[in-house]
Scaffold this motif. Structure first.
Motif, PDB file in Angstrom:
ATOM      1  N   HIS A  23      47.729  33.464  36.269  1.00 31.10           N
ATOM      2  CA  HIS A  23      47.662  32.504  37.302  1.00 31.10           C
ATOM      3  C   HIS A  23      48.916  31.397  37.212  1.00 31.10           C
ATOM      4  O   HIS A  23      48.998  31.057  38.247  1.00 31.10           O
ATOM      5  CB  HIS A  23      46.000  31.725  37.078  1.00 31.10           C
ATOM      6  CG  HIS A  23      45.882  30.673  37.858  1.00 31.10           C
ATOM      7  ND1 HIS A  23      45.325  30.840  39.326  1.00 31.10           N
ATOM      8  CD2 HIS A  23      45.926  29.044  38.095  1.00 31.10           C
ATOM      9  CE1 HIS A  23      45.039  29.732  39.974  1.00 31.10           C
ATOM     10  NE2 HIS A  23      45.748  28.925  39.040  1.00 31.10           N
ATOM     11  N   LYS A  26      51.777  32.704  38.854  1.00 30.98           N
ATOM     12  CA  LYS A  26      51.445  32.737  40.371  1.00 30.98           C
ATOM     13  C   LYS A  26      51.924  31.525  40.823  1.00 30.98           C
ATOM     14  O   LYS A  26      52.512  31.243  41.914  1.00 30.98           O
ATOM     15  CB  LYS A  26      50.172  33.244  40.813  1.00 30.98           C
ATOM     16  CG  LYS A  26      49.779  33.338  42.185  1.00 30.98           C
ATOM     17  CD  LYS A  26      48.284  33.897  42.651  1.00 30.98           C
ATOM     18  CE  LYS A  26      47.532  32.622  42.476  1.00 30.98           C
ATOM     19  NZ  LYS A  26      46.108  32.921  42.955  1.00 30.98           N
ATOM     20  N   GLN A 250      49.394  37.966  42.442  1.00 33.12           N
ATOM     21  CA  GLN A 250      48.158  38.052  43.387  1.00 33.12           C
ATOM     22  C   GLN A 250      47.522  39.400  42.981  1.00 33.12           C
ATOM     23  O   GLN A 250      46.281  39.148  42.715  1.00 33.12           O
ATOM     24  CB  GLN A 250      48.275  37.445  44.457  1.00 33.12           C
ATOM     25  CG  GLN A 250      48.657  36.144  44.960  1.00 33.12           C
ATOM     26  CD  GLN A 250      48.939  35.893  46.504  1.00 33.12           C
ATOM     27  OE1 GLN A 250      49.370  36.751  47.218  1.00 33.12           O
ATOM     28  NE2 GLN A 250      48.910  34.739  46.961  1.00 33.12           N
ATOM     29  N   GLU A 253      46.295  39.263  39.297  1.00 30.64           N
ATOM     30  CA  GLU A 253      44.922  38.389  39.005  1.00 30.64           C
ATOM     31  C   GLU A 253      43.651  38.851  39.593  1.00 30.64           C
ATOM     32  O   GLU A 253      42.695  39.047  39.134  1.00 30.64           O
ATOM     33  CB  GLU A 253      45.286  37.063  39.974  1.00 30.64           C
ATOM     34  CG  GLU A 253      44.314  36.080  39.671  1.00 30.64           C
ATOM     35  CD  GLU A 253      44.430  34.713  40.284  1.00 30.64           C
ATOM     36  OE1 GLU A 253      44.552  33.530  39.569  1.00 30.64           O
ATOM     37  OE2 GLU A 253      45.009  34.565  41.346  1.00 30.64           O
ATOM     38  N   GLN A 254      43.784  39.582  40.876  1.00 34.41           N
ATOM     39  CA  GLN A 254      42.801  40.400  41.346  1.00 34.41           C
ATOM     40  C   GLN A 254      42.351  41.597  40.646  1.00 34.41           C
ATOM     41  O   GLN A 254      40.985  41.548  40.151  1.00 34.41           O
ATOM     42  CB  GLN A 254      43.078  40.849  42.879  1.00 34.41           C
ATOM     43  CG  GLN A 254      41.927  41.516  43.564  1.00 34.41           C
ATOM     44  CD  GLN A 254      40.543  40.637  43.652  1.00 34.41           C
ATOM     45  OE1 GLN A 254      40.882  39.446  44.404  1.00 34.41           O
ATOM     46  NE2 GLN A 254      39.349  40.926  43.397  1.00 34.41           N
TER      47      GLN A 254
END
Length: 296
Positions: A23, A26, A250, A253-254
């Motif tokens: 995170h 990102k 992203q 993170e998912q």
């Protein structure tokens, strides 16, 4: 394989830590891309001003025929990355650079930006003679562009317009958040830029004029055209690098969130089994006490 609550707790803590790092990366990619995007827009406006100056110069002096350099030395400048976590950003551009270099009949000298791009080009059989450090911030783009222009001046021995043919290879933004590798010819200057006054000429009812001597003015305009082109390529490359890293973070993170949900589900099942086993032990113990004969 049966997993204990302790193992699942450690796994959850590790995944939570990884998610925090992802995170953060990102967020940093999103924040870093903004100044580079502003720099790209700013230099584009500056470049348009320089081009207006060139059109005004041609309108005042008439079309200019630049000499054709038959034996011009070919230079390929590749703008890559010096950091990881951006997928195959460098590898895709290196393939494009190799394709461009293979079109030349003579040997192509390669200048690159970024140590990782140097490695990617070497894997494609290209050996950069100079590797520049990419800008650490938007303020460093001007430094990089100046270094590249100075290097081109040295290779061209002060006459870059007649002695070298320069092509820029970089990654630019495409539609729907995608990016694509492109090659953009820089030198020699396109004939239409200085001679095709009918299409790109001075678009105004006012007649342009200047007070400087013509030759130094033209040299300054062309140098600023080269500088702005290199600056824009560098800024665009940094924008797309951070955008590629943002998209990859992203996805990561998912993936971590999905894994956390999976481990959380396993933790709840194991915890429920342990609670059930503990309750069963209590019930069995109670039933055993009930069946025990009274002592006399």
């Amino acid at each position: 394989m049966t997993q204990t609550l302790e193992t699942l707790s450690r796994r959850t803590a590790t995944l939570t830590s990884i998610r925090g790092i992802v995170h953060t990366m990102k967020t940093m990619s999103a924040i870093n891309a903004v100044p580079y995007e502003h720099a790209a827009r700013s230099v584009e406006s500056y470049h348009q001003t320089v081009m207006s100056g060139l059109r005004a110069f041609v309108a005042k002096t008439g079309p200019i025929a630049m000499p054709v350099a038959v034996q011009a030395e070919r230079i390929l400048v590749v703008f890559g990355s010096d950091h990881g976590l951006c997928g195959n950003y460098n590898e895709v551009l290196a393939l494009k650079a190799r394709s461009e270099a293979s079109k030349a009949k003579s040997c192509t000298r390669v200048l690159c930006v970024g140590a990782r791009m140097n490695d990617a080009l070497s894997d494609q059989g290209l050996s950069p003679e100079v590797t520049f450090l990419p800008p650490a911030s938007a303020d460093g783009i001007g430094r990089l562009a100046s270094d590249i222009v100075t290097r081109l001046d040295e290779i061209g021995d002060g006459d870059v317009h007649n002695r070298i043919a320069v092509t820029l290879a970089f990654t630019r933004r495409a539609g729907r958040g995608q990016h694509e590798p492109v090659v953009s010819p820089l030198l020699p200057v396109a004939p239409s830029l200085l001679s095709d006054s009918g299409k790109v000429g001075w678009q105004s009812r006012s007649l342009p004029t200047y007070t400087m001597r013509a030759i130094p003015l033209l040299a300054s305009l062309l140098r600023n055209h080269i500088f702005a082109s290199v600056f824009h390529a560098s800024a665009e490359a940094m924008v797309t690098e951070n955008a590629a890293r943002l998209a990859l973070m992203q996805q990561a993170e998912q993936a971590v969130d999905d894994r956390l949900d999976e481990v959380g589900g396993q933790f709840r099942l194991v915890r429920q089994d342990e609670i059930t086993n503990e309750l069963m032990d209590i019930i069995i113990g109670f039933e055993a006490l009930k069946k025990k004969p009274p002592a006399f």
